[in-house]
Design an enzyme around this catalytic site. Structure first.
Site, PDB file in Angstrom:
ATOM      1  N   HIS A  52      -3.112  18.846   0.122  1.00 21.50           N
ATOM      2  CA  HIS A  52      -2.477  19.379   1.332  1.00 21.50           C
ATOM      3  C   HIS A  52      -1.684  20.660   1.078  1.00 21.50           C
ATOM      4  CE1 HIS A  52      -3.383  16.032   4.075  1.00 21.50           C
ATOM      5  NE2 HIS A  52      -3.456  15.341   2.946  1.00 21.50           N
ATOM      6  N   CYS A 107      -8.458  17.897   3.096  1.00 23.92           N
ATOM      7  CA  CYS A 107      -8.448  16.436   2.981  1.00 23.92           C
ATOM      8  C   CYS A 107      -9.698  15.820   3.617  1.00 23.92           C
ATOM      9  CB  CYS A 107      -7.166  15.874   3.579  1.00 23.92           C
ATOM     10  SG  CYS A 107      -6.801  14.244   2.921  1.00 23.92           S
ATOM     11  N   GLU A 130      -0.573  22.562   3.120  1.00 27.93           N
ATOM     12  CA  GLU A 130       0.512  22.685   4.118  1.00 27.93           C
ATOM     13  C   GLU A 130       1.726  21.849   3.704  1.00 27.93           C
ATOM     14  OE1 GLU A 130      -1.932  20.643   4.313  1.00 27.93           O
ATOM     15  OE2 GLU A 130      -1.308  18.786   5.285  1.00 27.93           O
TER      16      GLU A 130
END
Ligand code: ADP
Ligand code: ADP
Ligand code: MG
Ligand code: MG
Lengths: 1125, 379
Positions: free
Chosen positions: B356, B262, B358
């Site tokens: 993202h 990001c 994650e």
């Protein structure tokens, strides 16, 4: 990976008749698939036995076969069509199972046919419960403790090991068929022995019960490049233990944290990969323990399903269409999302609204049925509500059910009931109302949630609705502020409900709302929560600030749909609405569809120009009209539901197209209608209206028994009975329908043993076009929706048909019908009687349209839009030959499909109250074969050999002799009870005498149970509960033995059995049949010009023999044979 | 049904939304953005990348499962304000500790409910992310609007500095021991520009012993720290204004393997001489299709960014670009709007993604990138 080049010819297998557990969602998915495959340029053939479907319209495939969905008949289609590939994943469990059989038999390999969508291994891994278990264990996915059994002994052993309570789940079944819960070995034994029978593979899963856990479903899609996405999550409000098809469900899931949801998603993707579904959609079900979040997989369906249809409507993502494209090689990222027009289908739809589905049940029609909801599906249809909040969506869905009472609302009577909390633990179709009652009665959210195992979040939402309604209770409508009304509407309260709470009329509530500017806005279903502009106008209403309806370029016509499928108003009416949409668009208008049924083609966003997914209620339809300002509204195609709105629409200033509301009332009101028939000197059964038992007695005395009695204003013959004696009349008036001053009971003379006739016609006010006259096989007294019928009529003379047509024309003119009309008549004592006229589309419109090759609903719509029949004929859209349906070079038979299998203990005897869920069609040049095919398709195939048991009412004993003789000659063994046996023996027929139940065992019922009886002929007399007849019929239903209950039926069956002696004729496609019919009609016309009468030979009765009334037809040798008795 | 005190939301374009207050009363200013995720509001609320933003969720029901102790992505609620259609008064989950309203009140964050969030979303889609205010104090649209127009926007805003940790710390203390099953453990220095906690969990899973360092940590300190790799985290604000991050990235490139997510991705691009720009309304949601050109597969990914890297910031042919640090392969593309979503350096060990991996909230399709980072360090 673009479109496959190794495939040119594809065969799509449909799902057959509408049955509980497999309804018209498969017409929706099949239709989508056929459309897109045709567009992709494949040579498409289709086989499906259900004539009421859109997919079986000739323009949806190159070759359309209306044939039984048995492996045998599908194989004969394959042999004729030689497809490269068979697509079995769009026709529900039926198609899947046919594919499995054909693969196992090696026929697919032999004929070089590939399965696309799901391979045979995948189907096995998913559908047989043991295969599924293994696959999940290998993939390390959690499932409840379980094991599969093939014998009762095995099952019991497993039961001991796992411990009770248990659930039994057979392989390859649909709608939870044959499944159920066992709390002890005895129950387990009983269950297993039955479900082993039912499973095609005689395999059952014995599984740890997790009843009471939360139930979820994910709809997953995967392409050939192994891209996989979740299209929709669905949460069941009813916990595990209630079949998802019977559960109130919500999309998207509401009570999962992202952490839990993502774990579920990972499992779903792992599951579809482990099962190995190469391409297409799958439905995966999960159970979640509310105490610790433990998740287990329950099952996966490697095909589109009821839930995927719901998911498609809920998200705007057309799962079936995409599945078809994936099956022919495309990747998800190569397909664009129709709704945005710019983004690809490789994504996961996101919703900024809530969708609630509520099932529609029909317990009122099966008094003996157990209304408890279990793992076996019992609902016959469903509705969907879309709202910005759960409460709004729930309110919409609830009022879409069209059940008595204003949508969600506790009846005062309940509130004091101390047993309420106790009753909450048993799921029934009424539990949500009970939840509301309990809350209103002051029970807490947690108490109610604990008692019902419904998640507290949902209970609390309903509590908010309760608070809203209490806030309005007893208030004065004119005192309500905009704020009050807005928050009531936002809580999903309907105007009708507010009217009840404030003791005013719905109209007054609406007026108040309007005056305060509290009106709905319309939002758009766009798959992406507004991130991209939507190209498709798929709308729902809500009480917010901004509306998204675009100004239209062209004038609009609103088509009001049929609402939920139910017995008496099913897919046939949706079929008509879909045709209307097509016709309206072709005529250059915008077609605006309003409907609440997620299973249908009418609620596909590309069927109409604009789709409003809204309840088919006065409030909601008017709201749509307010924004669309249509030039007209079509209410005559969706059955009784839209018809009821005609007056309200007119009063609000929205013109109803076609037959005037007054005319509709005239036909609907049996009293007024009787008047009219008298005026026209058309024979009708003697009639009267009784408000008291005394009045009824008087009428009975005047017109004489037997009688048909019913409450006024009913559909599907609701609560309608034939009474043969005064006691029965009293019972009916006191119990069945307590008559009252404002709701009289209608009493007609019952025309016993009459031949019933259906007519579908179109009138433009000047001319009348007769679609066809259908002759029922069962005699009058069996509801037209349940009886089988044939085109051309089997035993009616041209003279009689002329008279039927004359009456139809006269009535259509007198009622000034514009559009469709359905007429029901009966032939008895050389007279033709009118039973009823329905100035609207009927159940038989699709059947007739398919048989004669003329789209009645479409043409009727053109008439509604101002075209004349003369014009349509000039354009050759209508045949020149007035007798076209009489001259068809083939016979088509419609047979009903009944749900008795789902309701153990319910008497299967047919009567004036409709009970069937669906229909099938058999078509063949030979009437016998047409019938045989219809019966095979309906699931009660005629036998070729074996023992036929005969037990008939006295009035039928003579007429049955002929049939018995034929059966004897055809090599069947005959068995009969004393009375019937006597008659047959006297006629010189050898027959085995069997004992009645009352006479001790082994009785005939035991014999049926033992599978020793191939067919049953049992014509009952009068209504007597729990007689031998009842026991015989219910056992027959349980064992799936064909059971014929009328003499005409027997005659027809004989013709079928005789036909079946020679091997099955090569199946022909509808397109070929229609071709042939047009040729014959053209020839007839030439002959007519030449002044020669009709020459085409019509079938003269199933055996040239009509068992009631004089026979106008030339005697045949069969007859003389009988007369020789 | 009892409703909160009146509140209004005001956009710089003059549109006004009337609703009711929930969470903390008061007044808040920020950039209005919408998020289309249907689950995971707690992760969104606590994601530091949302600092300075007033977030509206397109999904109408928020707070259904309350808030719990496991799901926060940072120590506190980070959004400047929260605007929803309906905030659930009932929290239903076996893990929940508080209702959404309690959580916001506790964090003293202003919330507004009962507004037409779809109308708000369509405004932002058409006009782009806008300056915005939510107030329960000043219910006069005109005066609130005037003050909204006085605030400064995101363009040129350096927010990472304040979103970052003040002191270095060991990830272990937050997310526990690293996955010991990993053959060898790598030491990673993670630049915290407003890092989400789940990144630390997944680094630990991938066998990385991670030290979290402040956003302004000079590259030299990291180079002396004896680390095997450097991670550049997500975070709020305008990457171009995050100069210290760019400098650090530039000097670390080529010396240690680098993985950016990001904002980290944007900083790496700028360090490579590329360009970033502010998108009209950005990507915020968990359903974004991204093609990974290295595998040919489509990954459904979790997004939260208002700025993006301009693929034409370098001379390029198709997916190959030339940078001062050598060849660059553009490896990830957004299938919805063609946004560049990831790249890898061909001559130095570095790669990054705009989205993202994650997740939290969102799908797990791209988690394997943490293994990729490990392999890069092992190579
Ligand atoms: N282990 C179980 N414990 C409790 N209920 C179950 C269990 N397995 C299935 N059910 C219930 O039975 C229903 C029908 O089972 P399912 O396998 O989905 O039948 P079908 O194949 O017809 O969909 C499910 O919707 C669920 O409510
Ligand atoms: N007078 C009658 N004599 C014989 N059968 C009748 C008579 N009236 C009705 N029926 C039978 O009852 C069935 C249902 O009656 P109908 O008036 O068609 O109700 P619905 O409006 O529900 O279709 C008919 O299909 C017919 O078989
Ligand atoms: Mg199921
Ligand atoms: Mg009828």
């Amino acid at each position: 990976m673009p479109r496959r080049t190794d495939i040119e010819r594809i065969l799509v297998v449909g799902s057959g008749p509408i049955v509980i557990g497999q309804a018209c969602e498969f017409d929706y998915s099949g239709t989508q698939a056929c459309q897109v495959l045709l567009r992709e340029g494949f040579h498409l053939s289709l086989v499906n036995s259900n004539p009421a479907t859109i997919m079986t319209d000739p323009e949806f495939a190159d070759r359309t076969y209306i044939e039984p969905l048995t492996a045998e008949s599908v194989l004969s289609v394959i042999e004729r069509e030689r497809p490269d590939a068979l697509l079995p994943t769009l026709g529900g469990q039926t198609a899947l199972n046919v594919a499995v059989v054909l693969a196992a038999s090696g026929d697919l390999d032999r004929l070089g046919v590939r399965l696309i969508g799901a391979g045979i291994e995948a189907i096995h891994r998913a559908e047989d419960r043991s295969g599924f278990q293994k696959a999940m264990q290998i993939a390390g996915l959690p499932i409840p403790r379980a094991d599969t059994a093939h014998t009762v002994a095995e099952a019991l052993a497993i039961g001991e090991r796992i411990g009770f309570p248990l659930i039994v789940r057979p392989s390859f079944m649909l709608g939870g068929g044959g499944s159920g819960f066992a709390h002890d070995p005895a129950q387990l034994e009983a269950l297993v022995s039955r479900s082993l029978e039912q499973s095609p593979t005689h395999e059952v899963l014995i599984e740890e019960s997790v009843a009471g856990w939360k139930e979820f479903e994910l709809e997953v899609m995967r392409d050939g490049a192994d891209n996989a996405v979740v299209i929709c999550s669905i949460e069941n409000v009813d916990p595990m233990g209630v079949h998802t098809g019977d559960s109130i469900t919500v999309a998207p899931a509401q009570t999962l944290t992202d952490r839990e949801y993502q774990v579920m998603r990972d499992m779903a993707l792992a599951c579809i990969r482990a099962i190995g579904v190469e391409t297409g959609g799958s439905n995966i079900q999960f159970a979640v323990d509310p105490r610790d979040g433990r998740i287990v997989l329950i099952e996966m369906n490697p095909r589109v399903s009821r839930s995927s249809a719901l998911a498609s409507k809920a998200t705007g993502f057309p799962i079936a269409k995409i599945a078809a494209l994936l099956a022919v090689g495309y990747r998800l990222d190569e397909i664009t999302n129709d709704i945005t027009g710019v983004t690809p289908a490789a994504f996961e739809p996101t919703l900024d609204y809530v969708v609630v589905k509520i099932p529609r049940f029909a317990f009122e029609k099966f008094s003996a049925a157990d209304p408890t909801l279990t793992s076996t599906m019992k609902s016959v249809g469903e509705v969907m509500g879309i709202g910005r909040t759960f409460k709004e969506a729930l309110g919409k869905a609830w009022r879409s059910l069209e059940r008595d009472g204003a949508d969600l609302g506790a009846w005062e009577g309940e509130l004091k009931d101390p047993s309420m909390i106790g009753r909450l633990s048993t799921p029934t179709h009424d539990r949500l109302r009970l939840v509301e009652s309990a809350l209103r009665a002051g029970h807490g959210v947690d108490e109610v949630a604990a008692a019902s195992s419904i998640d507290p979040w949902f209970v609390d939402q309903i509590a908010e609705v309760v608070e809203e309604s209490l806030a309005l209770q007893g208030k004065d409508v004119d005192g309500l502020t905009a704020e009050d009304l807005r928050s009531a509407k936002r809580a999903g309260l309907s105007d009708a409900r507010i009217a009840v709470l404030t003791a005013r009329s719905e109209a007054e509530v609406r007026a108040r709302r309007a005056s305060l500017g509290v009106v709905p806005v319309f939002k758009t279903v766009d798959t992406c929560a507004g991130e991209f502009p939507a190209q498709t106008p798929y709308h729902y209403s809500t009480y917010e600030e901004e509306t998204e309806v675009r100004a239209a370029e062209r004038p609009r016509v609103v088509i009001v749909g049929a609402g939920p499928n139910r017995i008496g108003q099913g897919i046939e009416f949706d079929y008509a609405c879909v045709h209307a949409a097509y016709a309206v668009r072709e005529a250059g208008y915008e077609a605006v569809m309003v409907n609440s049924n997620p299973e249908t083609v009418s609620t596909d966003y590309d069927t109409s120009s604009r789709l409003y997914f809204e309840p088919v209620s006065e409030e909601d339809v008017l709201a749509v009209c307010e924004v669309e300002r249509p030039i007209g509204v079509i209410v005559q195609l969706g059955g009784q539901t839209p018809l009821k709105l005609a007056r309200a629409l007119e009063q609000a200033g929205f013109p109803v197209l076609g037959t005037r509301p007054e005319a509709i009332d005239l036909a609907e009101d049996r009293g007024k209608f009787a008047e009219l028939l008298r005026e026209l000197q058309i024979p009708a059964p003697p009639h009267g209206e009784a408000r008291t038992l005394q009045e009824a007695r008087v009428i009975a005395a005047r017109i004489g028994y037997p009688l048909v009695v019913r409450p006024s204003y009913v559909l599907g013959g609701r609560a309608m009975e034939i009474v043969y004696a005064e006691e029965e009349l009293e019972r009916f008036l006191t119990m069945a329908a307590e008559a009252g001053p404002d709701h009289p009971v209608l009493v007609d003379r019952f025309l016993e043993g009459a031949i019933e006739i259906d007519v579908d016609a179109i009138s433009d006010g000047t001319d009348v076009f007769i679609g066809a006259v259908m002759e029922h096989i069962e005699e009058a007294g069996v509801h037209s929706g349940d009886s089988s019928c044939a085109i051309p009529p089997a035993t009616l003379s041209d003279g009689e048909l002329d008279e039927v047509e004359r009456i139809t024309t006269v009535l259509a003119r007198r009622l000034d019908v514009r559009g469709l009309m359905n007429l029901q008549l009966a032939v008895k004592d050389e007279r033709i009687w009118v039973l009823e006229a329905n100035p609207r589309a009927s159940r038989t419109v699709p059947f007739v349209s398919k048989v004669i090759g003329i789209p009645l609903a479409k043409l009727a719509t053109m008439v509604l839009l101002g075209r004349t029949l003369a014009e349509l004929e000039a354009e050759a859209l209508l045949p020149g030959d007035p007798g076209h349906y009489r001259h068809l070079p083939y016979t088509a038979v419609k047979a009903a499909v009944l749900p008795f299998g789902r309701f153990p203990g319910v008497d299967t005897i047919l009567g004036p109250e409709m009970k069937s869920t669906g229909e099938v069609m058999g078509i063949d040049p030979d009437p016998g074969w047409a019938l045989a095919k219809a019966l095979t398709a309906s699931g009660s195939a005629l036998p070729r050999t074996g023992t036929v048991f005969i037990s008939v009412a006295n009035r039928d004993k003579r007429s049955i002799v002929f049939a018995a003789k034929r059966l004897d000659q055809l090599g069947f063994q005959l068995a009969a009870t004393r009375g019937t046996a006597g008659v047959l023996e006297r006629a010189g027929i050898t027959v085995e005498r069997v004992t009645k139940v009352s006479e001790g065992s082994p009785s005939i019922v035991d014999r049926i149970a033992a599978g020793e009886i191939a067919m049953i002929i049992n014509t009952p007399f009068g209504r007597a509960p729990r007689t031998d007849g009842y026991l015989i019929r219910t056992m027959a239903a349980k064992m799936g033995v064909p059971c014929i209950t009328t003499v005409q039926g027997v005659m027809a069956a004989l013709r079928g059995i005789e036909a079946m002696r020679d091997q099955a004729p090569e199946p022909k496609s509808l397109q070929e049949y229609h071709e042939h019919a047009r040729a014959v009609a053209a020839q007839q016309q030439r002959l007519a010009f030449a002044g020669v009468g009709a020459v085409a030979e019509r079938g003269r009765g199933w055996h040239g023999k009509r068992s009631h009334g004089p026979d106008p037809t030339p005697a045949t040798n069969e007859q003389t044979e009988v007369q020789a008795q | 049904m009892t409703r909160g005190a009146p509140a209004i939301l005001s956009l710089e374009d003059g549109s006004v939304f009337r609703g009711t207050s929930f969470g903390a009363p008061g007044e808040t200013f920020g950039e209005a953005v919408f998020n289309t995720a249907m689950s995971g509001y707690q992760e969104v609320l606590t994601d530091p990348s949302y600092a300075g933003q007033i977030v509206t969720m397109t999904s109408p029901h928020q707070g259904n499962v309350g808030t719990n102790l496991e799901d926060p992505e940072s120590v506190r609620v980070q959004v400047a304000g929260f605007a929803v259609r309906e905030a659930s008064r009932r929290a239903s989950s076996w893990r929940s500790r508080r209702t959404l309203a309690e959580e916001l009140a506790e964090a003293n964050v202003v919330g507004i409910e009962g507004i037409d969030t779809r109308r708000l979303t369509l405004r932002l889609r058409e006009a782009g992310a806008m300056r915005c205010a939510v107030s329960t104090q000043d219910l006069d649209p005109a005066s609130l609007l005037a003050r909204v127009r006085e605030t400064s926007g995101m363009q040129g805003a350096d927010l990472a500095r304040s979103a970052s940790t003040a002191q270095p710390y060991e990830a272990r203390t937050l997310v526990g021991e690293v996955n010991s099953s990993a053959s060898s453990v790598f030491r990673v220095a993670a630049y915290d520009f407003g890092m989400k906690r789940n990144i630390l969990r997944l680094l630990a899973d991938a066998g990385c012993e991670t030290t979290v360092v402040p956003a302004t940590t000079p590259a030299a300190d990291v180079l002396q720290g004896g680390y095997d790799g450097v991670f550049l985290s997500n975070g709020p604000g305008d990457p171009a204004a995050t100069t210290y991050g760019i400098d650090a990235a530039r000097s670390l490139l080529g010396t240690l393997p680098v993985f950016g997510i990001c904002l980290g991705h944007q900083l790496l691009a700028l360090a490579l001489g590329g360009r970033t720009f502010k998108m009209r309304f950005g990507h915020r949601g968990v359903n974004q299709p991204v093609r990974n050109t290295l595998t040919g597969r489509v990954e459904v990914t979790s997004h939260n960014h208002g700025f993006a890297v301009d693929p034409d910031g370098w001379p390029r042919e198709g997916d190959r670009a030339e940078t001062p640090a050598g060849g660059l392969e553009l490896t990830h593309w957004n299938l919805n709007d063609g946004t560049l979503e990831g790249f890898r350096c061909l001559d130095v060990p570095a790669f990054s993604v705009q989205y993202h991996p994650e997740a939290a909230p969102g799908p797990h399709d791209s988690r394997f990138l943490f293994r990729t980072f490990r392999e890069l360090m092992a190579a």
